[in-house]
Design an enzyme around this catalytic site. Structure first.
Site, PDB file in Angstrom:
ATOM      1  CB  THR A  87      60.588  -8.710  13.426  1.00  0.00           C
ATOM      2  OG1 THR A  87      61.803  -8.141  12.966  1.00  0.00           O
ATOM      3  CG2 THR A  87      60.557  -8.691  14.948  1.00  0.00           C
ATOM      4  CE  LYS A 162      64.020  -6.665  15.306  1.00  0.00           C
ATOM      5  NZ  LYS A 162      64.652  -5.701  14.463  1.00  0.00           N
ATOM      6  CE  LYS A 237      56.423  -7.440  13.556  1.00  0.00           C
ATOM      7  NZ  LYS A 237      56.878  -7.718  12.214  1.00  0.00           N
TER       8      LYS A 237
HETATM    9  P1  NAD Z   1      56.711  -4.184   4.307  1.00  0.00           P
HETATM   10  O1  NAD Z   1      55.270  -4.122   4.707  1.00  0.00           O
HETATM   11  O2  NAD Z   1      57.300  -3.051   3.546  1.00  0.00           O
HETATM   12  O3  NAD Z   1      56.972  -5.540   3.442  1.00  0.00           O
HETATM   13  C1  NAD Z   1      56.307  -6.747   3.637  1.00  0.00           C
HETATM   14  C2  NAD Z   1      55.938  -7.275   2.257  1.00  0.00           C
HETATM   15  O4  NAD Z   1      55.336  -8.567   2.389  1.00  0.00           O
HETATM   16  C3  NAD Z   1      54.926  -6.390   1.520  1.00  0.00           C
HETATM   17  O5  NAD Z   1      55.461  -6.007   0.261  1.00  0.00           O
HETATM   18  C4  NAD Z   1      53.694  -7.282   1.378  1.00  0.00           C
HETATM   19  O6  NAD Z   1      52.977  -7.058   0.164  1.00  0.00           O
HETATM   20  C5  NAD Z   1      54.329  -8.659   1.404  1.00  0.00           C
HETATM   21  N1  NAD Z   1      53.410  -9.726   1.751  1.00  0.00           N
HETATM   22  C6  NAD Z   1      52.420  -9.719   2.701  1.00  0.00           C
HETATM   23  N2  NAD Z   1      51.797 -10.917   2.724  1.00  0.00           N
HETATM   24  C7  NAD Z   1      52.392 -11.685   1.787  1.00  0.00           C
HETATM   25  C8  NAD Z   1      52.205 -13.019   1.352  1.00  0.00           C
HETATM   26  N3  NAD Z   1      51.268 -13.803   1.890  1.00  0.00           N
HETATM   27  N4  NAD Z   1      52.998 -13.485   0.363  1.00  0.00           N
HETATM   28  C9  NAD Z   1      53.962 -12.698  -0.195  1.00  0.00           C
HETATM   29  N5  NAD Z   1      54.196 -11.425   0.180  1.00  0.00           N
HETATM   30  C10 NAD Z   1      53.416 -10.931   1.156  1.00  0.00           C
HETATM   31  O7  NAD Z   1      57.518  -4.451   5.652  1.00  0.00           O
HETATM   32  P2  NAD Z   1      59.096  -4.287   5.871  1.00  0.00           P
HETATM   33  O8  NAD Z   1      59.377  -2.953   6.464  1.00  0.00           O
HETATM   34  O9  NAD Z   1      59.809  -4.750   4.660  1.00  0.00           O
HETATM   35  O10 NAD Z   1      59.308  -5.331   7.064  1.00  0.00           O
HETATM   36  C11 NAD Z   1      59.391  -6.724   6.832  1.00  0.00           C
HETATM   37  C12 NAD Z   1      59.790  -7.395   8.140  1.00  0.00           C
HETATM   38  O11 NAD Z   1      61.039  -6.872   8.572  1.00  0.00           O
HETATM   39  C13 NAD Z   1      58.807  -7.178   9.290  1.00  0.00           C
HETATM   40  O12 NAD Z   1      58.688  -8.373  10.008  1.00  0.00           O
HETATM   41  C14 NAD Z   1      59.459  -6.075  10.105  1.00  0.00           C
HETATM   42  O13 NAD Z   1      59.095  -6.115  11.470  1.00  0.00           O
HETATM   43  C15 NAD Z   1      60.930  -6.399   9.907  1.00  0.00           C
HETATM   44  N6  NAD Z   1      61.844  -5.260  10.088  1.00  0.00           N
HETATM   45  C16 NAD Z   1      61.577  -4.063   9.476  1.00  0.00           C
HETATM   46  C17 NAD Z   1      62.452  -3.002   9.676  1.00  0.00           C
HETATM   47  C18 NAD Z   1      62.193  -1.651   9.013  1.00  0.00           C
HETATM   48  O14 NAD Z   1      62.861  -0.677   9.380  1.00  0.00           O
HETATM   49  N7  NAD Z   1      61.280  -1.562   8.046  1.00  0.00           N
HETATM   50  C19 NAD Z   1      63.590  -3.160  10.476  1.00  0.00           C
HETATM   51  C20 NAD Z   1      63.863  -4.408  11.041  1.00  0.00           C
HETATM   52  C21 NAD Z   1      62.966  -5.451  10.838  1.00  0.00           C
END
Ligand code: NAD
Length: 290
Positions: A87, A162, A237
């Site tokens: 997102t 979204k 966010k």
């Molecule tokens: P998260 O923080 O658990 O995962 C993100 C991952 O990206 C982490 O493991 C981090 O180490 C990695 N990362 C950061 N910088 C990086 C880079 N330069 N190269 C490679 N990896 C890198 O977050 P999440 O909950 O998995 O969310 C991911 C996305 O999904 C976000 O944009 C969030 O808004 C969206 N989202 C999350 C949810 C939820 O319920 N968690 C629901 C819908 C959408």
């Protein structure tokens, strides 16, 4: 398919595992030290992306997506799909899609709803922006990771869908919670309140499917001490992204603005950080008008 998967966190981890379990060859990269069953680890984002049919990113925000895209796009071959499921702000999505297209790739922005449970269970909903050709190529992967993929138009429109959806969700959750708190003060039983509203014109997903009052309606985070679920931090966010987009597009969004300000207060000045976004109800319960 040969798939590169970058960002193996709460969402990307189980999504990549589901693709591997379905028989795809998945190579993953994350800056954190994570091990996902069935996913081969690469030493860099570019290595995970090189020569793959599809590269999927699931990253925290637009700035990180832009940085990763700079590394990854030159490593990909012409005609392959760059599929971002994070997102992010609409501008970042469109700028990354533009760069990918110029490099001969097929970009898609495909943010999800359904949360961590949906990622684990393969029941996410994808809101997708990009070309018909890109959507058709990625469709079999959406079918593994999710239960529904809606093609919303050109690049950026997935992110637009979204943030509009979540702006409605944030505002309806707040008003549902404040209505419960008002009903309490007026001596109206919560079950009666639910029975009326859930079958009347005040009904919504927040009331009917995710009721913020414990013990009322279907199981929800309210029945589990407001453990997320969908964290208030993530709602904040998304509300910020909606207001950023509204600013850029010159759209008047007073309810979205108010919802963003209230979640900002809740998360940053009160006790909302790490709690489900429906924990607005105990917040209102404790308060009067002052
Ligand atoms: P998260 O923080 O658990 O995962 C993100 C991952 O990206 C982490 O493991 C981090 O180490 C990695 N990362 C950061 N910088 C990086 C880079 N330069 N190269 C490679 N990896 C890198 O977050 P999440 O909950 O998995 O969310 C991911 C996305 O999904 C976000 O944009 C969030 O808004 C969206 N989202 C999350 C949810 C939820 O319920 N968690 C629901 C819908 C959408």
């Amino acid at each position: 398919m040969q798939i590169g998967f970058i960002g193996l966190g709460n969402m990307g981890g189980p999504m990549s595992a589901n693709l591997a379990e379905a028989g795809h060859a998945v190579t993953g990269f994350d800056t954190a030290d994570v091990e996902i069953e069935g996913v081969t680890r690469a030493a860099s984002a570019a290595e995970a992306a090189a020569g793959r049919d599809v590269v999927i990113t699931m990253l925290p925000n637009g700035a990180i997506l832009r940085a990763v895209a700079e590394d990854v796009i030159p490593a990909m071959h012409i005609g392959s799909v760059f599929l971002d499921c994070s997102t992010v702000d609409v501008e970042s999505a469109r700028s990354v899609a533009d760069a990918a297209e110029k490099a001969g790739l097929l970009p898609l922005d495909a943010p999800v709803s359904g949360g961590i449970g949906g990622a684990q269970g393969g029941t996410l909903t994808f809101m997708v922006g990009g070309s018909d050709a890109a959507f058709a190529k990625a469709k079999p992967l959406f079918d593994i990771m999710g239960q529904k993929a809606v093609h919303c138009g050109p690049s950026g429109n997935g992110q637009a869908a979204k943030i509009c959806n979540n702006m409605i969700l944030g505002a309806t959750m707040i008003v549902t919670c404040e209505a419960f708190a008002l009903a309490d003060k007026l001596g109206l039983d919560r079950q009666a309140m639910f029975d009326v509203v859930s079958t009347s014109s005040g009904y919504s997903w927040s009331m009917n499917a995710y009721c913020p009052a414990p013990g009322i309606g279907p199981q929800s985070p309210a029945d589990n001490g407001y453990k997320p679920g969908f964290a208030a931090d993530l709602m904040l966010k998304d509300l910020r992204l909606s207001q950023q987009a509204a600013e850029t597009a010159d759209a008047d969004t007073p309810m979205g603005q108010a919802a963003m300000e209230l979640y900002a207060r809740f998360v940053e000045q009160e006790d909302g950080a790490g709690r489900d976004f429906s924990a607005m109800l105990p917040r209102f319960e404790k308060r009067g008008r002052g």
